[in-house]
Design an enzyme around this catalytic site. Structure first.
Site, PDB file in Angstrom:
ATOM      1  N   GLY A  12       0.602  -1.449  -0.063  1.00  0.00           N
ATOM      2  CA  GLY A  12       0.477   0.207  -0.080  1.00  0.00           C
ATOM      3  C   GLY A  12       0.558   1.533  -0.163  1.00  0.00           C
ATOM      4  O   GLY A  12       0.258   2.111   0.965  1.00  0.00           O
ATOM      5  N   ILE A  92      -6.166 -10.024 -11.790  1.00  0.00           N
ATOM      6  CA  ILE A  92      -7.179 -10.184 -13.214  1.00  0.00           C
ATOM      7  C   ILE A  92      -8.913  -9.589 -12.698  1.00  0.00           C
ATOM      8  O   ILE A  92      -9.375 -10.153 -12.175  1.00  0.00           O
ATOM      9  CB  ILE A  92      -7.151 -10.671 -14.112  1.00  0.00           C
ATOM     10  CG1 ILE A  92      -5.285 -10.608 -14.822  1.00  0.00           C
ATOM     11  CG2 ILE A  92      -7.392 -11.015 -16.071  1.00  0.00           C
ATOM     12  CD1 ILE A  92      -5.235 -11.721 -15.157  1.00  0.00           C
ATOM     13  N   HIS A 109       1.188   0.896 -13.355  1.00  0.00           N
ATOM     14  CA  HIS A 109       2.042  -0.413 -13.451  1.00  0.00           C
ATOM     15  C   HIS A 109       3.038  -0.122 -13.328  1.00  0.00           C
ATOM     16  O   HIS A 109       4.066   1.033 -14.095  1.00  0.00           O
ATOM     17  CB  HIS A 109       1.427  -0.637 -15.583  1.00  0.00           C
ATOM     18  CG  HIS A 109       2.453  -1.837 -15.760  1.00  0.00           C
ATOM     19  ND1 HIS A 109       1.470  -2.862 -15.169  1.00  0.00           N
ATOM     20  CD2 HIS A 109       3.177  -2.001 -16.405  1.00  0.00           C
ATOM     21  CE1 HIS A 109       2.278  -4.025 -15.611  1.00  0.00           C
ATOM     22  NE2 HIS A 109       3.353  -3.535 -16.168  1.00  0.00           N
TER      23      HIS A 109
HETATM   24  C1  GAR Z   1       3.555  -0.720  -7.039  1.00  0.00           C
HETATM   25  O1  GAR Z   1       5.053  -1.027  -7.658  1.00  0.00           O
HETATM   26  C2  GAR Z   1       3.074  -1.286  -8.417  1.00  0.00           C
HETATM   27  O2  GAR Z   1       2.596  -0.188  -9.561  1.00  0.00           O
HETATM   28  C3  GAR Z   1       2.875  -2.603  -8.551  1.00  0.00           C
HETATM   29  O3  GAR Z   1       2.087  -3.185  -7.505  1.00  0.00           O
HETATM   30  C4  GAR Z   1       3.577  -2.572  -6.674  1.00  0.00           C
HETATM   31  C5  GAR Z   1       2.555  -2.208  -5.496  1.00  0.00           C
HETATM   32  O4  GAR Z   1       3.295  -1.245  -4.712  1.00  0.00           O
HETATM   33  N1  GAR Z   1       1.276  -3.029  -9.813  1.00  0.00           N
HETATM   34  C6  GAR Z   1       1.691  -4.021 -10.713  1.00  0.00           C
HETATM   35  O5  GAR Z   1       1.998  -4.493 -10.349  1.00  0.00           O
HETATM   36  C7  GAR Z   1      -0.643  -3.762 -11.382  1.00  0.00           C
HETATM   37  N2  GAR Z   1       0.197  -4.616 -12.148  1.00  0.00           N
HETATM   38  P1  GAR Z   1       2.311  -1.028  -3.159  1.00  0.00           P
HETATM   39  O6  GAR Z   1       1.201  -1.989  -2.181  1.00  0.00           O
HETATM   40  O7  GAR Z   1       3.489  -0.178  -1.767  1.00  0.00           O
HETATM   41  O8  GAR Z   1       1.995   0.237  -4.045  1.00  0.00           O
END
Ligand code: GAR
Length: 209
Positions: A12, A92, A109
């Site tokens: 998060g 998904i 992304h």
């Molecule tokens: C982030 O790097 C986001 O871009 C990626 O997951 C991570 C979540 O981090 N999202 C994806 O890969 C979506 N396909 P966070 O929970 O610390 O925000």
């Protein structure tokens, strides 16, 4: 004030960057709820501690994607958001779900789309030997990681980078561009029109990008 609902699956940190931007007065939005699909998502506790209503819709409790997405939509709609923000939401989504939030659902992304859709983007960027990598905010459409691009940030790939080093350089940029894109949306300057991004920015703000 526009209402947003944030969907997470894990740590998060993007969610926190949005909450921080709101707290700093840089993002005029109200986070109506944070919803996770996994009970162990650390961001749930963070959101709760910051006084945000949280909900869990555990995908393991549903027979198939359609049933999960229907429960998720019901949970989201109870908060009547103007915008749904996918922030590390690792499911998904069915086409029906995506259509329901057409033009009002954003995703971040960790790559310069259309390169490296899907998972393990940093590892794949290193394996491919690209010298520039980054992140993308886009509107969500039924095809995974293919929606119209709102904003991207690029970072260099440095000699000696490993996956964590590259990931953290990209993540720092995610925390900049996601609150910015959301601000454009809640200010009514970002739209999806006929499948294309329409962004009304004053000249000086556009020049500063
Ligand atoms: C982030 O790097 C986001 O871009 C990626 O997951 C991570 C979540 O981090 N999202 C994806 O890969 C979506 N396909 P966070 O929970 O610390 O925000």
């Amino acid at each position: 004030m526009k209402r947003i609902v944030i969907l997470i699956s894990g740590r998060g940190s993007n969610m926190c960057s949005i909450l921080d931007a709101i707290a700093a007065g840089e993002l005029p939005a109200n986070v109506a709820a944070v919803i996770a699909n996994r009970p162990e998502a650390a961001g749930l506790e963070t959101a709760r501690a910051r006084g945000i209503p949280v909900r869990l819709v555990d995908h393991r409790h549903y027979a198939d994607r359609a049933a999960f997405d229907a429960a998720l939509a019901e949970t989201i709609d109870a908060f009547a958001p103007d915008l749904v923000v996918l922030a590390g939401f690792m499911r998904i989504l069915t086409s029906d779900f995506v259509q329901r939030y057409r033009g009002r659902m954003l995703n971040i992304h960790p790559s310069l789309l259309p390169l490296f859709t899907g998972l393990h983007t940093h590892r794949r960027a290193l394996e491919a030997g690209v010298r520039v990598h980054g992140c993308t905010v886009h509107f969500v459409t039924p095809e995974l990681d293919h929606g119209p691009i709102v904003i991207q940030a690029a970072v260099p790939v440095l000699d000696g980078d490993d996956e964590p080093a590259l990931a953290s350089r990209v993540l720092a940029q995610e925390h900049v561009i996601y609150p910015l894109a959301i601000r454009w949306f809640v200010e009514g300057r970002l739209h999806l029109l006929d499948g294309k991004v329409k962004l009304d920015l004053p000249q000086d703000e556009r020049a500063a990008l």
